[in-house]
Design a protein around this motif. Structure first.
Motif, PDB file in Angstrom:
ATOM      1  N   ARG A  99      22.195  10.287 -35.974  1.00 35.97           N
ATOM      2  CA  ARG A  99      21.831  10.610 -37.356  1.00 35.97           C
ATOM      3  C   ARG A  99      23.032  11.063 -38.187  1.00 35.97           C
ATOM      4  NH1 ARG A  99      18.435   8.064 -35.551  1.00 35.97           N
ATOM      5  NH2 ARG A  99      16.532   8.831 -34.589  1.00 35.97           N
ATOM      6  N   SER A 100      24.124  11.427 -37.524  1.00 37.57           N
ATOM      7  CA  SER A 100      25.275  11.922 -38.267  1.00 37.57           C
ATOM      8  C   SER A 100      26.552  11.630 -37.497  1.00 37.57           C
ATOM      9  CB  SER A 100      25.151  13.429 -38.519  1.00 37.57           C
ATOM     10  OG  SER A 100      25.107  14.130 -37.287  1.00 37.57           O
ATOM     11  N   GLN A 101      27.667  11.776 -38.175  1.00 34.07           N
ATOM     12  CA  GLN A 101      28.969  11.572 -37.562  1.00 34.07           C
ATOM     13  C   GLN A 101      29.472  12.899 -37.005  1.00 34.07           C
ATOM     14  OE1 GLN A 101      29.641   8.878 -41.432  1.00 34.07           O
ATOM     15  NE2 GLN A 101      31.483   9.842 -40.656  1.00 34.07           N
ATOM     16  N   SER A 102      29.872  12.897 -35.755  1.00 35.94           N
ATOM     17  CA  SER A 102      30.403  14.131 -35.173  1.00 35.94           C
ATOM     18  C   SER A 102      31.686  13.856 -34.404  1.00 35.94           C
ATOM     19  CB  SER A 102      29.359  14.780 -34.258  1.00 35.94           C
ATOM     20  OG  SER A 102      28.855  13.864 -33.324  1.00 35.94           O
ATOM     21  N   HIS A 103      32.389  12.808 -34.816  1.00 41.48           N
ATOM     22  CA  HIS A 103      33.684  12.485 -34.229  1.00 41.48           C
ATOM     23  C   HIS A 103      34.496  11.739 -35.286  1.00 41.48           C
ATOM     24  CE1 HIS A 103      36.758  10.795 -31.587  1.00 41.48           C
ATOM     25  NE2 HIS A 103      36.368  11.649 -30.664  1.00 41.48           N
ATOM     26  N   PRO A 104      35.778  12.066 -35.442  1.00 39.75           N
ATOM     27  CA  PRO A 104      36.576  11.430 -36.503  1.00 39.75           C
ATOM     28  C   PRO A 104      36.726   9.922 -36.348  1.00 39.75           C
ATOM     29  CG  PRO A 104      37.954  12.753 -35.030  1.00 39.75           C
ATOM     30  CD  PRO A 104      36.537  13.099 -34.718  1.00 39.75           C
ATOM     31  N   LYS A 105      36.531   9.407 -35.140  1.00 34.38           N
ATOM     32  CA  LYS A 105      36.676   7.969 -34.918  1.00 34.38           C
ATOM     33  C   LYS A 105      35.368   7.210 -35.139  1.00 34.38           C
ATOM     34  CE  LYS A 105      39.670   6.722 -31.813  1.00 34.38           C
ATOM     35  NZ  LYS A 105      40.358   6.428 -30.532  1.00 34.38           N
ATOM     36  N   LEU A 106      34.284   7.933 -35.376  1.00 31.38           N
ATOM     37  CA  LEU A 106      32.950   7.336 -35.475  1.00 31.38           C
ATOM     38  C   LEU A 106      32.474   7.302 -36.920  1.00 31.38           C
ATOM     39  CD1 LEU A 106      30.395   6.345 -33.851  1.00 31.38           C
ATOM     40  CD2 LEU A 106      29.636   8.732 -33.925  1.00 31.38           C
ATOM     41  N   LEU A 107      31.921   6.148 -37.339  1.00 29.30           N
ATOM     42  CA  LEU A 107      31.317   6.028 -38.664  1.00 29.30           C
ATOM     43  C   LEU A 107      29.888   5.524 -38.510  1.00 29.30           C
ATOM     44  CD1 LEU A 107      31.546   6.154 -41.748  1.00 29.30           C
ATOM     45  CD2 LEU A 107      32.347   3.781 -41.705  1.00 29.30           C
ATOM     46  N   VAL A 108      28.924   6.336 -38.955  1.00 37.43           N
ATOM     47  CA  VAL A 108      27.505   5.991 -38.866  1.00 37.43           C
ATOM     48  C   VAL A 108      27.047   5.442 -40.214  1.00 37.43           C
ATOM     49  CG1 VAL A 108      25.176   6.845 -38.416  1.00 37.43           C
ATOM     50  CG2 VAL A 108      27.116   7.777 -37.126  1.00 37.43           C
ATOM     51  N   ILE A 109      26.460   4.253 -40.190  1.00 40.98           N
ATOM     52  CA  ILE A 109      26.023   3.576 -41.412  1.00 40.98           C
ATOM     53  C   ILE A 109      24.503   3.627 -41.507  1.00 40.98           C
ATOM     54  CG2 ILE A 109      25.980   1.364 -42.639  1.00 40.98           C
ATOM     55  CD1 ILE A 109      28.588   0.685 -41.099  1.00 40.98           C
ATOM     56  N   ASP A 110      23.992   4.088 -42.634  1.00 36.88           N
ATOM     57  CA  ASP A 110      22.544   4.170 -42.835  1.00 36.88           C
ATOM     58  C   ASP A 110      21.963   2.777 -43.074  1.00 36.88           C
ATOM     59  OD1 ASP A 110      22.749   6.889 -42.611  1.00 36.88           O
ATOM     60  OD2 ASP A 110      22.605   7.290 -44.759  1.00 36.88           O
ATOM     61  N   ILE A 111      20.888   2.470 -42.354  1.00 35.26           N
ATOM     62  CA  ILE A 111      20.215   1.179 -42.550  1.00 35.26           C
ATOM     63  C   ILE A 111      18.759   1.359 -42.969  1.00 35.26           C
ATOM     64  CG2 ILE A 111      21.717  -0.091 -40.983  1.00 35.26           C
ATOM     65  CD1 ILE A 111      19.493   0.107 -38.854  1.00 35.26           C
ATOM     66  N   PHE A 112      18.308   2.612 -43.111  1.00 35.30           N
ATOM     67  CA  PHE A 112      16.940   2.860 -43.578  1.00 35.30           C
ATOM     68  C   PHE A 112      16.900   4.212 -44.263  1.00 35.30           C
ATOM     69  CE2 PHE A 112      17.271   4.457 -39.277  1.00 35.30           C
ATOM     70  CZ  PHE A 112      16.710   5.709 -39.366  1.00 35.30           C
ATOM     71  N   PHE A 131      32.017   1.782 -35.269  1.00 35.29           N
ATOM     72  CA  PHE A 131      30.970   1.748 -36.288  1.00 35.29           C
ATOM     73  C   PHE A 131      29.615   1.605 -35.597  1.00 35.29           C
ATOM     74  CE2 PHE A 131      34.789  -0.139 -38.106  1.00 35.29           C
ATOM     75  CZ  PHE A 131      34.908   0.499 -39.330  1.00 35.29           C
ATOM     76  N   THR A 132      28.615   2.288 -36.127  1.00 37.65           N
ATOM     77  CA  THR A 132      27.253   2.122 -35.626  1.00 37.65           C
ATOM     78  C   THR A 132      26.279   2.406 -36.757  1.00 37.65           C
ATOM     79  OG1 THR A 132      25.717   2.693 -33.825  1.00 37.65           O
ATOM     80  CG2 THR A 132      26.937   4.513 -34.838  1.00 37.65           C
ATOM     81  N   THR A 133      24.992   2.187 -36.501  1.00 40.46           N
ATOM     82  CA  THR A 133      23.968   2.495 -37.496  1.00 40.46           C
ATOM     83  C   THR A 133      23.296   3.819 -37.144  1.00 40.46           C
ATOM     84  OG1 THR A 133      22.030   1.514 -36.405  1.00 40.46           O
ATOM     85  CG2 THR A 133      23.529   0.007 -37.572  1.00 40.46           C
ATOM     86  N   ASN A 134      22.436   4.278 -38.029  1.00 46.76           N
ATOM     87  CA  ASN A 134      21.706   5.524 -37.782  1.00 46.76           C
ATOM     88  C   ASN A 134      20.383   5.283 -37.058  1.00 46.76           C
ATOM     89  OD1 ASN A 134      20.490   4.268 -40.006  1.00 46.76           O
ATOM     90  ND2 ASN A 134      19.951   6.210 -40.992  1.00 46.76           N
ATOM     91  N   SER A 135      20.311   4.197 -36.282  1.00 44.14           N
ATOM     92  CA  SER A 135      19.089   3.911 -35.524  1.00 44.14           C
ATOM     93  C   SER A 135      18.826   4.971 -34.458  1.00 44.14           C
ATOM     94  CB  SER A 135      19.181   2.532 -34.863  1.00 44.14           C
ATOM     95  OG  SER A 135      20.221   2.514 -33.895  1.00 44.14           O
ATOM     96  N   ILE A 136      19.890   5.542 -33.897  1.00 40.71           N
ATOM     97  CA  ILE A 136      19.762   6.616 -32.901  1.00 40.71           C
ATOM     98  C   ILE A 136      20.538   7.845 -33.363  1.00 40.71           C
ATOM     99  CG2 ILE A 136      20.206   7.329 -30.530  1.00 40.71           C
ATOM    100  CD1 ILE A 136      19.865   4.441 -29.659  1.00 40.71           C
TER     101      ILE A 136
END
Length: 269
Positions: A256-269, A249-254
């Protein structure tokens, strides 16, 4: 990328590589500059945007939203490398922003150097957006420094879950690569348990690979990872392809989108 009041500023170029700056729409009370760091070009655009606002909206307040703080890891002199964060902080302070909003800066040095700094609430992101998606028994910080930082910052999270941390030894003769990694669990039974590793930044993911391997040697069942800032280099490392880690899990600070099935990007702004 840099925006003024939600509109991209300075993204086009002339043939000679000079930026094309188009007039932004200004607000009547507070103007917000958003800096989503991709390269040093964004810092040049920040200087141009601030100068424009000073001239065309001198009576209005300026807010800087900068989820990832550039040079946050350069928080001291190392060998022949300068203390870059100090000089970038001087640049920001000279701009006299009403408020600078950051997400999880690397160290306390940032808040010591930068005026009017306020941190976005990442702990609630973990509690509200991540923990409902996974079932964990304890949390882990990858080293003692992270443990000391987050046990003070994430009080609700650390009260709710038991805490373990990692201890690493580096080979200074081999570019500081990790040569040994161990888990400090203080009599916590890790067998068949699930863990969420928490840290501020991931580049290639070497530390987290070592951490997950050490956890698996303790017969931990499921391992999840949350990093506030994941650099694009995460796709070049082995972390996302590791069978040891269930989800990152990570934020969209760097990113901007998910490009791997194991990765989830969470919007914080």
């Amino acid at each position: 990328m840099l925006k003024i009041n939600g509109e991209i500023f300075g993204d086009e170029e002339f043939r000679n590589k000079e930026a094309v700056y188009k007039k932004p729409k200004l607000n009547t009370d507070i103007n917000t500059i958003t800096l989503l760091f991709e390269s040093n070009k964004d810092i040049a655009n920040l200087a141009m945007a601030h100068s424009y606002l000073n001239i065309h909206a001198p009576e209005q307040k300026n807010l800087l939203l900068m989820p990832y703080l550039p040079y946050s890891r350069m928080d001291r002199e190392i060998n022949d490398q300068i203390f870059s964060l100090r000089y970038f902080a001087d640049i920001l302070n000279n701009m006299s922003f009403e408020k600078i909003l950051l997400a999880d800066p690397h160290s306390k040095v940032s808040s010591d150097l930068i005026n009017n700094l306020e941190e976005l609430n990442i702990e609630d992101i973990i509690l509200d957006e991540i923990l409902p998606k996974i079932d964990i028994d304890f949390i882990m910080f990858p080293d003692k420094g992270a443990k000391e930082k987050y046990t003070k910052k994430y009080l609700k999270l650390c009260k709710k879950h038991k805490v373990v941390y990692g201890q690493k030894k580096r080979d200074l003769s081999n570019r500081g690569k990790i040569k040994e990694y161990s888990i400090i669990a203080e009599d916590i039974d890790l067998k068949d348990k699930s863990v969420l590793i928490i840290d501020d930044l991931c580049s290639f993911g070497s530390t987290f690979k070592h951490a997950s391997s050490a956890l698996k040697s303790k017969e931990v069942d499921k391992i999840y990872l949350f990093v506030t800032h994941a650099e694009n280099t995460i796709f070049q490392g082995e972390l996302l392809d590791s069978s040891d880690i269930e989800k990152v899990f990570t934020t969209n600070s760097i990113l901007r989108s998910q490009s791997h099935p194991k990765l989830l990007v969470i919007d914080i702004f």
